[in-house]
Design a protein around this motif. Structure first.
Motif, short mmCIF file in Angstrom:
data_model
loop_
_atom_site.label_atom_id
_atom_site.label_comp_id
_atom_site.label_asym_id
_atom_site.label_seq_id
_atom_site.Cartn_x
_atom_site.Cartn_y
_atom_site.Cartn_z
N ALA A 121 0.83 -1.19 0.00
CA ALA A 121 0.00 0.00 0.00
C ALA A 121 0.87 1.25 0.00
N PRO A 122 0.85 2.02 -1.08
CA PRO A 122 1.64 3.24 -1.14
C PRO A 122 0.83 4.39 -0.57
N SER A 123 1.30 5.59 -0.78
CA SER A 123 0.53 6.77 -0.43
C SER A 123 0.53 7.69 -1.64
N GLY A 124 -0.41 8.61 -1.66
CA GLY A 124 -0.48 9.54 -2.78
C GLY A 124 -1.90 10.07 -2.90
N THR A 125 -2.08 11.01 -3.80
CA THR A 125 -3.39 11.61 -4.01
C THR A 125 -3.98 11.12 -5.32
N VAL A 126 -5.21 10.66 -5.26
CA VAL A 126 -5.92 10.14 -6.43
C VAL A 126 -7.22 10.92 -6.58
N ALA A 127 -7.51 11.38 -7.80
CA ALA A 127 -8.74 12.13 -8.05
C ALA A 127 -9.74 11.27 -8.81
N PHE A 128 -11.01 11.46 -8.48
CA PHE A 128 -12.11 10.74 -9.11
C PHE A 128 -13.09 11.79 -9.63
N PHE A 151 -15.64 3.38 -5.33
CA PHE A 151 -14.23 3.76 -5.52
C PHE A 151 -13.59 4.08 -4.18
N LYS A 152 -14.27 4.87 -3.38
CA LYS A 152 -13.74 5.30 -2.09
C LYS A 152 -13.50 4.09 -1.18
N ALA A 153 -14.44 3.15 -1.16
CA ALA A 153 -14.31 1.97 -0.31
C ALA A 153 -13.12 1.11 -0.72
N GLU A 154 -12.94 0.93 -2.03
CA GLU A 154 -11.82 0.10 -2.50
C GLU A 154 -10.49 0.80 -2.25
N MET A 155 -10.44 2.12 -2.43
CA MET A 155 -9.22 2.85 -2.15
C MET A 155 -8.85 2.75 -0.66
N ALA A 156 -9.86 2.84 0.21
CA ALA A 156 -9.61 2.74 1.65
C ALA A 156 -9.03 1.39 2.01
N LYS A 157 -9.46 0.38 1.27
CA LYS A 157 -8.98 -0.98 1.53
C LYS A 157 -7.57 -1.19 0.99
N LEU A 158 -7.32 -0.70 -0.22
CA LEU A 158 -6.04 -0.96 -0.88
C LEU A 158 -4.96 0.05 -0.49
N CYS A 159 -5.35 1.25 -0.19
CA CYS A 159 -4.37 2.31 0.08
C CYS A 159 -4.90 3.24 1.16
N PRO A 160 -4.89 2.79 2.40
CA PRO A 160 -5.45 3.61 3.49
C PRO A 160 -4.74 4.94 3.68
N ASP A 161 -3.50 5.05 3.20
CA ASP A 161 -2.77 6.31 3.34
C ASP A 161 -2.96 7.24 2.15
N ALA A 178 -14.27 -0.26 -8.33
CA ALA A 178 -13.23 -1.02 -7.62
C ALA A 178 -12.07 -1.34 -8.55
N ALA A 179 -12.38 -1.67 -9.81
CA ALA A 179 -11.32 -1.95 -10.78
C ALA A 179 -10.49 -0.70 -11.05
N ALA A 180 -11.14 0.46 -11.10
CA ALA A 180 -10.41 1.71 -11.29
C ALA A 180 -9.49 2.00 -10.11
N ALA A 181 -9.98 1.70 -8.90
CA ALA A 181 -9.15 1.90 -7.70
C ALA A 181 -7.94 0.98 -7.74
N LYS A 182 -8.14 -0.27 -8.13
CA LYS A 182 -7.01 -1.22 -8.24
C LYS A 182 -5.98 -0.71 -9.24
N ALA A 183 -6.49 -0.20 -10.37
CA ALA A 183 -5.58 0.33 -11.39
C ALA A 183 -4.82 1.55 -10.86
N ALA A 184 -5.52 2.43 -10.16
CA ALA A 184 -4.87 3.63 -9.61
C ALA A 184 -3.77 3.25 -8.63
N VAL A 185 -4.05 2.30 -7.75
CA VAL A 185 -3.04 1.85 -6.78
C VAL A 185 -1.88 1.17 -7.51
N GLY A 186 -2.20 0.48 -8.59
CA GLY A 186 -1.13 -0.12 -9.40
C GLY A 186 -0.18 0.92 -9.95
N PHE A 187 -0.74 2.01 -10.47
CA PHE A 187 0.12 3.09 -10.97
C PHE A 187 0.96 3.70 -9.85
N LEU A 188 0.35 3.93 -8.70
CA LEU A 188 1.09 4.51 -7.57
C LEU A 188 2.20 3.59 -7.10
#
Length: 352
Positions: free
Chosen positions: A27-34, A52-62, A282-292
């Motif tokens: 789990a990285p940290s960073g800012t993601v916009a939706f 999206f928010k729920a999946e981001m909280a799960k994958l990247c709490p920071d 949720a898939a978009a959140a996974k992709a965003a965390v992948g990029f981060l």
């Protein structure tokens, strides 16, 4: 490029598995916009962003998540895009108001090393870093084919008349894909298209106004209407009701909104498309965390020269609404079966 199948899976085999799920990520940290496009459809506030928010909280709490809705204004979305960049967004999930105008936004972000995930609506004229959506062309083909099969099954002769086509926004590339699929689905049916309309901003009142004019023009020649989403379907039904047409000809929809499902329950809308937006979010959140994390998603195919992940949803009619929507928890019987819809629910065996 892999060939995309536009055949949707049967309602009884609804599958939303993340077949190209990313590997386990630190789990990285960073800012993601939706950034979502409008409020004419309730899905963005009620389903997409919460998912999206729920999946981001799960994958990247920071991670910090920024959310904006442009309310169908291109200029507003550009301002919001600039704002989230100024706030340090490293990944922007963008559902564009205007798919053509969004090209300059993608270029601007990428020139600064910011990744852009096209969401629901593609950006055809320039490659985003990733595209995640339901199969929009397949959706259009499915709702049109479903209508044609229903008309034939109920003995409506092709010589009796034709159908109206109420498309989505002319500035929405996803609406263009749905429209293409609708044309494909209607082609083999033998029913002529009396008239078609691209609904600005997907606005139900504009769909209603246009359909009202067509009822005056074609009257009983209208044997069905292919509406591209539940909002335009609702406007269509309202136009027939206002004109005193009873029963309303079969009308298609898309999104399985509460209002759309209730119109199916009451018998005023023929079908809709069940596509739980939380799945794509949720898939978009996974992709965003992948990029981060430095592990960019590969996609399962390519569309518009962009790595792409598509989900294939199901057609819902009165026949399978209970089994596929209520029994599987996608909608609440108590919420659906209010007041004037109680009798329809009873007929379909939906209880609460």
């Amino acid at each position: 490029m892999k060939t995309l199948s536009t055949r949707l899976i049967g309602a009884g085999a609804l599958s939303f598995g993340l077949s190209c799920a990313l590997p386990a990520l630190a789990a990285p940290s960073g800012t993601v916009a939706f950034l979502m496009p409008d409020q004419a459809s309730t899905r963005y506030e009620q389903h997409d962003f919460p998912g999206f928010k729920a999946e981001m909280a799960k994958l990247c709490p920071d991670c910090k998540v920024l959310y904006q809705n442009a309310n169908a204004a291109v200029a507003t979305q550009q301002q919001q895009f600039n704002s989230v960049i100024a706030q340090g967004a490293k990944v922007i999930v963008l559902d564009p108001v205007d798919s053509t105008a969004a090209a300059s936004l993608v270029h601007m972000a990428q020139s600064q090393g910011i990744k852009v995930i096209a969401y629901d609506r593609p950006v055809p004229s320039t490659p985003a870093d990733y595209y995640v959506s339901f199969d929009n062309e397949g959706i259009g083909k499915a709702i049109a084919t479903s209508l044609v099969e229903h008309l034939k099954a109920t003995g409506v002769a092709t010589s009796k008349g034709g159908v109206l086509e109420v498309n989505g926004s002319p500035t929405d590339a996803a609406a263009g894909l749905i429209k293409k699929g609708i044309h494909s689905g209607l082609e083999s049916g033998g029913y002529k298209t009396l008239a078609e309309y691209d609904t600005p901003e997907w606005a139900p009142p504009k769909a209603q106004q246009w359909v009202s004019g067509q009822i005056t023009r074609f009257s009983s020649q209208i044997v069905g209407v292919v509406a591209a989403n539940d909002g335009t379907a609702g406007g269509t039904v309202a136009a027939f009701k206002a004109a005193g047409v009873n029963p309303v000809p079969p009308v298609t929809g898309n999104d399985a909104t509460t209002a759309g499902l209730q119109l199916i329950i009451s018998g005023d809308q023929y079908n809709t498309i069940l596509k739980p937006s939380e799945i794509v979010a949720a898939a978009a959140a996974k992709a965003a965390v992948g990029f981060l994390s430095g592990q960019p998603p590969k996609g399962e195919t390519r569309l518009f020269n962009t790595p792409t992940q598509l989900f294939k949803p199901a057609v819902i009619t009165a026949q399978n609404l209970k089994a596929e929507v209520v029994d599987k928890g996608f909608a609440n019987a108590k919420e659906l079966c209010t007041d004037r819809y109680a009798d329809g629910c009873k007929k379909l065996g939906i209880t609460h």
